[in-house]
Design a protein around this motif. Structure first.
Motif, PDB file in Angstrom:
ATOM      1  N   GLN A 183       0.813  -1.215   0.000  1.00 46.36           N
ATOM      2  CA  GLN A 183       0.000   0.000   0.000  1.00 46.36           C
ATOM      3  C   GLN A 183       0.848   1.268   0.000  1.00 46.36           C
ATOM      4  OE1 GLN A 183      -2.187   0.951   3.556  1.00 46.36           O
ATOM      5  NE2 GLN A 183      -3.769   2.085   2.463  1.00 46.36           N
ATOM      6  N   ILE A 184       1.815   1.350   0.899  1.00 49.52           N
ATOM      7  CA  ILE A 184       2.671   2.536   0.953  1.00 49.52           C
ATOM      8  C   ILE A 184       3.808   2.422  -0.069  1.00 49.52           C
ATOM      9  CG2 ILE A 184       4.172   3.958   2.412  1.00 49.52           C
ATOM     10  CD1 ILE A 184       2.577   2.984   4.833  1.00 49.52           C
ATOM     11  N   GLY A 185       4.375   1.227  -0.201  1.00 51.69           N
ATOM     12  CA  GLY A 185       5.528   1.028  -1.081  1.00 51.69           C
ATOM     13  C   GLY A 185       5.278   1.439  -2.517  1.00 51.69           C
ATOM     14  N   SER A 186       4.092   1.154  -3.033  1.00 50.74           N
ATOM     15  CA  SER A 186       3.814   1.465  -4.438  1.00 50.74           C
ATOM     16  C   SER A 186       3.770   2.975  -4.671  1.00 50.74           C
ATOM     17  CB  SER A 186       2.498   0.812  -4.874  1.00 50.74           C
ATOM     18  OG  SER A 186       1.432   1.207  -4.037  1.00 50.74           O
ATOM     19  N   GLU A 187       3.111   3.702  -3.776  1.00 49.76           N
ATOM     20  CA  GLU A 187       3.027   5.159  -3.963  1.00 49.76           C
ATOM     21  C   GLU A 187       4.364   5.838  -3.670  1.00 49.76           C
ATOM     22  OE1 GLU A 187      -0.503   7.240  -3.108  1.00 49.76           O
ATOM     23  OE2 GLU A 187      -1.661   5.414  -2.739  1.00 49.76           O
TER      24      GLU A 187
END
Length: 314
Positions: free
Chosen positions: A13-17
């Motif tokens: 969730q955070i890694g992609s953005e």
């Protein structure tokens, strides 16, 4: 050869953005995304990507050598709700991946480490209101235990070996771009999807469960800001408290009803209620504000407007 950034757990969730933001700042070719599989094809095809098991030390080391990686963002983890179902898997992934990265920094293979902690480090005995940077930390979940222990190891590696590791305690994260990944605050993302699709949502927490939350844009900004700050301004090497807003399921439902008047919410608390009850209601992040000028931008009203707009367009 230009030094590179490696994001481990880039499909999360955070890694992609975070991957997209860091590529915007440093250039696409200078940020290598990695994950254990290629489930997020849009991200996989958007720039350099390697399949990488965060538990495999040699694979991480080889990747760093082959690509001249000098900074690692370790975003891979089993989160709170999933961790309670698979406790040993959570311990194995969350702890061993951190040791692998810290040990690479210890021998100067890499220069900088970002590792996310969480409000899960706090527990039932922690003061609930304006939870201080330094306070009682007796987590009651496997996820919280791994993060609390991880904080101690980060501080230890900095003090003993001079490792430049930086960390923030994320609250619940709300994003329209990516689905949540098994956390206790997932309701605050699911509710927007269900409001648009069905105009109804059954919440797994009670209506008055107040938790610290944050819009993804603020979380990414905090991550970038702390890593760009001068090393001598980073006084906390365990993990910084980070806050934005706190609200309850009832309050988020009310904010949605301002846009979708016939939206209905019902409540059916499950095992995640006990996890939420062990966490703080609000966080004091004065230290982050003082040390590296942290400031959030999005209110609940802002978040609801943006979530409904963006998800409606999707």
């Amino acid at each position: 050869m230009t030094s590179k950034i490696l994001i481990i757990g880039a499909c999360g969730q955070i890694g992609s953005e975070l991957t997209y933001k860091l590529r915007e700042i440093h250039g696409v070719d200078n940020v290598i995304a990695s994950d254990i599989n290629t489930r997020k094809l849009e991200l996989v095809n958007a720039g350099p990507f390697v399949i990488l098991d965060a538990k495999n030390f040699n694979a991480i080391k080889d990747c760093c050598i082959n690509h001249n990686v000098k900074t690692i963002y370790l975003m891979a983890a089993l989160l709170s709700a999933t961790g309670e179902k698979y406790p040993m898997e959570a311990w194995d992934l969350n702890m061993n991946s951190l040791f692998h990265v810290l040990n690479l920094a210890k021998v100067k293979q890499i220069d900088h480490v970002f590792w996310p902690s969480s409000i899960a480090v706090f527990g039932p005995t922690t003061p609930k209101e304006d939870t201080a940077q330094h306070t009682i930390m007796e987590p009651s979940t496997v996820y919280g235990i791994t993060k609390q222990v991880g904080e101690r190891w980060c501080e230890y590696y900095h003090e003993k070996y001079g490792v430049d590791v930086r960390s923030i305690r994320y609250p619940g994260i709300i994003s329209w771009k990516t689905l949540p990944g098994g956390g206790t605050t997932d309701y605050a993302v699911e509710i927007y999807h269900e409001a648009l699709k069905n105009k109804a949502y059954e919440c797994f927490l009670s209506e008055d469960t107040e938790l610290p939350m944050m819009f993804m844009d603020d979380a990414i900004k905090a991550t970038v800001d702390i890593m760009q700050a001068d090393a001598d301004t980073i006084k906390i090497r365990s993990s910084y408290n980070l806050a934005a807003i706190s609200f309850t399921p009832k309050e988020i439902a009310n904010s949605i009803q301002e846009h979708i008047p016939d939206f209905k919410i019902t409540y059916k608390p499950d095992f995640r209620q006990a996890i939420a009850d062990s966490w703080p209601k609000s966080i004091d992040d004065t230290t982050a504000k003082k040390d590296w000028n942290w400031e959030h931008a999005f209110s609940l009203k802002d978040i609801t407007k943006e979530m409904l707009l963006q998800l409606g367009e999707k």
